[in-house]
Design a protein around this motif. Sequence first.
Motif, PDB file in Angstrom:
ATOM      1  N   UNK A   1       0.838  -1.181   0.000  1.00 25.39           N
ATOM      2  CA  UNK A   1       0.000   0.000   0.000  1.00 25.39           C
ATOM      3  C   UNK A   1       0.883   1.245   0.000  1.00 25.39           C
ATOM      4  N   UNK A   2       0.608   2.172  -0.909  1.00 28.33           N
ATOM      5  CA  UNK A   2       1.320   3.449  -0.936  1.00 28.33           C
ATOM      6  C   UNK A   2       0.806   4.346   0.180  1.00 28.33           C
ATOM      7  N   UNK A   3       1.710   5.081   0.818  1.00 28.21           N
ATOM      8  CA  UNK A   3       1.289   5.952   1.917  1.00 28.21           C
ATOM      9  C   UNK A   3       1.679   7.410   1.723  1.00 28.21           C
TER      10      UNK A   3
END
Length: 126
Positions: free
Chosen positions: A1-3
Motif C-alpha cells: 500500500x502506498x502511503x
Amino acid sequence: MLVAVDHVQLAAPPGSEDALRSYYVGVLGMTEVPKPPALAARGGCWFETGSVRLHLGVESGFRPARKAHPGLEVRGIEAYAARIAAQGASVTWDDNLPGYLRFYSLDPVGNRLEFLEPVRRPARGG
C-alpha cells in the motif's frame, strides 16, 4: 500500500548545481540538504521545505521535460508568485483547474514546476 510521496526527482545538466542552488534556495526559499556520500559523488542537489523534498540529479544529454512536472501546494500563492517574479524567475498563471489558483515557473535549467493553492469556498448557509 502506498502511503506518501517521499520525494520527486528532476534531472539537470552536469555543472548546474550553483544555478540550481540559487533558484531552489534563493528564489523558492527551500533548504539544501546533504546527499549521502555515496550519492554526492554523482553530482546534483537535494532540497526540502516542510514535507516537500525535491532531488535534482545530473543527467548527461539533459533535456528538460516540457509536460512532466511536480505540483507543489502553496499557501499565500499571490505573495509567493510575486516573490518568485521579483527574483527574476518566470511566473505564468493558469486558471484552467477549477477550485485552484495556480501558476508555473521554470527553474534555471528549464524544469517546469507547478504551484497551486486550493480556493476556499465559503460554506453554504441555510
